[in-house]
Design a protein around this motif. Structure first.
Motif, mmCIF file in Angstrom:
data_model
loop_
_atom_site.group_PDB
_atom_site.id
_atom_site.type_symbol
_atom_site.label_atom_id
_atom_site.label_comp_id
_atom_site.label_asym_id
_atom_site.label_seq_id
_atom_site.Cartn_x
_atom_site.Cartn_y
_atom_site.Cartn_z
ATOM 1 N N ALA A 1 0.833 -1.208 0.000
ATOM 2 C CA ALA A 1 0.000 0.000 0.000
ATOM 3 C C ALA A 1 0.867 1.257 0.000
ATOM 4 O O ALA A 1 0.569 2.223 -0.716
ATOM 5 C CB ALA A 1 -0.938 -0.007 1.207
ATOM 6 N N ALA A 2 1.946 1.254 0.782
ATOM 7 C CA ALA A 2 2.856 2.405 0.816
ATOM 8 C C ALA A 2 3.490 2.621 -0.554
ATOM 9 O O ALA A 2 3.572 3.756 -1.047
ATOM 10 C CB ALA A 2 3.928 2.200 1.882
ATOM 11 N N TYR A 3 3.922 1.532 -1.184
ATOM 12 C CA TYR A 3 4.517 1.612 -2.524
ATOM 13 C C TYR A 3 3.535 2.246 -3.512
ATOM 14 O O TYR A 3 3.891 3.156 -4.273
ATOM 15 C CB TYR A 3 4.938 0.220 -3.004
ATOM 16 C CG TYR A 3 5.187 0.166 -4.483
ATOM 17 C CD1 TYR A 3 6.362 0.665 -5.027
ATOM 18 C CD2 TYR A 3 4.221 -0.339 -5.351
ATOM 19 C CE1 TYR A 3 6.574 0.645 -6.393
ATOM 20 C CE2 TYR A 3 4.433 -0.368 -6.710
ATOM 21 C CZ TYR A 3 5.610 0.122 -7.235
ATOM 22 O OH TYR A 3 5.822 0.108 -8.592
ATOM 23 N N HIS A 4 2.285 1.774 -3.524
ATOM 24 C CA HIS A 4 1.298 2.294 -4.473
ATOM 25 C C HIS A 4 0.975 3.763 -4.210
ATOM 26 O O HIS A 4 0.824 4.547 -5.153
ATOM 27 C CB HIS A 4 0.029 1.436 -4.446
ATOM 28 C CG HIS A 4 0.232 0.095 -5.083
ATOM 29 N ND1 HIS A 4 0.431 -0.069 -6.435
ATOM 30 C CD2 HIS A 4 0.297 -1.138 -4.539
ATOM 31 C CE1 HIS A 4 0.601 -1.346 -6.709
ATOM 32 N NE2 HIS A 4 0.527 -2.022 -5.571
ATOM 33 N N ARG A 5 0.905 4.143 -2.960
ATOM 34 C CA ARG A 5 0.643 5.545 -2.605
ATOM 35 C C ARG A 5 1.769 6.449 -3.131
ATOM 36 O O ARG A 5 1.527 7.493 -3.734
ATOM 37 C CB ARG A 5 0.504 5.660 -1.083
ATOM 38 C CG ARG A 5 -0.271 6.830 -0.626
ATOM 39 C CD ARG A 5 -0.760 6.755 0.823
ATOM 40 N NE ARG A 5 0.158 6.149 1.775
ATOM 41 C CZ ARG A 5 -0.102 5.024 2.464
ATOM 42 N NH1 ARG A 5 -1.229 4.379 2.305
ATOM 43 N NH2 ARG A 5 0.778 4.546 3.315
ATOM 44 N N ILE A 6 3.010 6.015 -2.915
ATOM 45 C CA ILE A 6 4.164 6.789 -3.383
ATOM 46 C C ILE A 6 4.197 6.834 -4.908
ATOM 47 O O ILE A 6 4.429 7.890 -5.507
ATOM 48 C CB ILE A 6 5.472 6.196 -2.823
ATOM 49 C CG1 ILE A 6 5.525 6.389 -1.305
ATOM 50 C CG2 ILE A 6 6.692 6.823 -3.498
ATOM 51 C CD1 ILE A 6 6.603 5.565 -0.621
ATOM 52 N N PRO B 1 5.591 7.376 3.367
ATOM 53 C CA PRO B 1 4.824 6.172 3.692
ATOM 54 C C PRO B 1 5.661 4.884 3.759
ATOM 55 O O PRO B 1 5.302 3.957 4.469
ATOM 56 C CB PRO B 1 3.791 6.087 2.571
ATOM 57 C CG PRO B 1 3.609 7.494 2.115
ATOM 58 C CD PRO B 1 4.993 8.107 2.245
ATOM 59 N N LEU B 2 6.777 4.830 3.043
ATOM 60 C CA LEU B 2 7.604 3.618 3.051
ATOM 61 C C LEU B 2 8.670 3.648 4.147
ATOM 62 O O LEU B 2 9.211 2.606 4.524
ATOM 63 C CB LEU B 2 8.270 3.429 1.686
ATOM 64 C CG LEU B 2 8.900 2.079 1.408
ATOM 65 C CD1 LEU B 2 7.860 0.963 1.486
ATOM 66 C CD2 LEU B 2 9.574 2.071 0.051
ATOM 67 N N ARG B 3 8.960 4.813 4.658
ATOM 68 C CA ARG B 3 10.061 4.962 5.620
ATOM 69 C C ARG B 3 9.974 4.024 6.824
ATOM 70 O O ARG B 3 10.991 3.453 7.220
ATOM 71 C CB ARG B 3 10.183 6.424 6.051
ATOM 72 C CG ARG B 3 11.580 6.754 6.526
ATOM 73 C CD ARG B 3 11.892 8.245 6.503
ATOM 74 N NE ARG B 3 11.949 8.727 5.129
ATOM 75 C CZ ARG B 3 11.151 9.668 4.619
ATOM 76 N NH1 ARG B 3 10.250 10.249 5.357
ATOM 77 N NH2 ARG B 3 11.267 10.043 3.375
ATOM 78 N N PRO B 4 8.798 3.789 7.423
ATOM 79 C CA PRO B 4 8.757 2.886 8.588
ATOM 80 C C PRO B 4 9.164 1.451 8.265
ATOM 81 O O PRO B 4 9.489 0.681 9.161
ATOM 82 C CB PRO B 4 7.285 2.923 9.031
ATOM 83 C CG PRO B 4 6.698 4.117 8.393
ATOM 84 C CD PRO B 4 7.503 4.394 7.160
ATOM 85 N N TYR B 5 9.151 1.088 6.983
ATOM 86 C CA TYR B 5 9.464 -0.282 6.587
ATOM 87 C C TYR B 5 10.878 -0.444 6.026
ATOM 88 O O TYR B 5 11.270 -1.548 5.666
ATOM 89 C CB TYR B 5 8.435 -0.762 5.549
ATOM 90 C CG TYR B 5 7.024 -0.548 6.014
ATOM 91 C CD1 TYR B 5 6.512 -1.269 7.087
ATOM 92 C CD2 TYR B 5 6.216 0.418 5.419
ATOM 93 C CE1 TYR B 5 5.223 -1.051 7.544
ATOM 94 C CE2 TYR B 5 4.921 0.638 5.865
ATOM 95 C CZ TYR B 5 4.439 -0.096 6.927
ATOM 96 O OH TYR B 5 3.166 0.120 7.376
ATOM 97 N N GLN B 6 11.623 0.644 5.923
ATOM 98 C CA GLN B 6 12.977 0.535 5.374
ATOM 99 C C GLN B 6 13.805 -0.425 6.216
ATOM 100 O O GLN B 6 13.750 -0.403 7.442
ATOM 101 C CB GLN B 6 13.650 1.906 5.307
ATOM 102 C CG GLN B 6 13.080 2.776 4.220
ATOM 103 C CD GLN B 6 13.793 4.108 4.105
ATOM 104 O OE1 GLN B 6 14.576 4.500 4.958
ATOM 105 N NE2 GLN B 6 13.508 4.822 3.039
#
Length: 105
Positions: A26-31, A83-88
């Motif tokens: 979801a984060a990927y698609h939002r970005i 949005p992706l930062r918490p998963y890096q």
């Protein structure tokens, strides 16, 4: 001579469970939606490991080092990619790499 294209790899690690993988996706698609039309961005992909289902890589391709640098240093870079930062995946020391193509067959 044409400048080399740049590929940026961002390593991500999902939290445990199916919801974790869905959150990364979801984060990927939002970005990706926010980046649509970004000058110099040729495209991006979300890669999902078949060895460890929690591991992902976002690979983006840029027309030149200058195009990537202009975007990276611009005002929207950090907020767009937040949005992706918490998963890096910081377990690798640095969760990203910037690469140029040095050979191709």
């Amino acid at each position: 001579m044409t400048p080399p294209r740049v590929r940026v790899l961002v390593h991500a690690r999902a939290p445990e469970g199916e919801e974790g993988a869905q959150a990364v996706s979801a984060a990927y698609h939002r970005i990706s939606e926010a980046l649509r039309g970004t000058p110099g961005l040729l495209g991006n992909e979300l890669l999902h490991s078949r060895v460890d289902g929690r591991n992902f890589v976002v690979m983006s391709e840029w027309e030149s080092p200058e195009a990537f640098q202009a975007w990276e240093q611009g005002p929207g870079h950090r907020s767009t990619t937040a949005p992706l930062r918490p998963y890096q995946d910081a377990s690798r020391g640095r969760p990203f790499d910037v690469l140029t193509v040095s050979a191709r067959y």
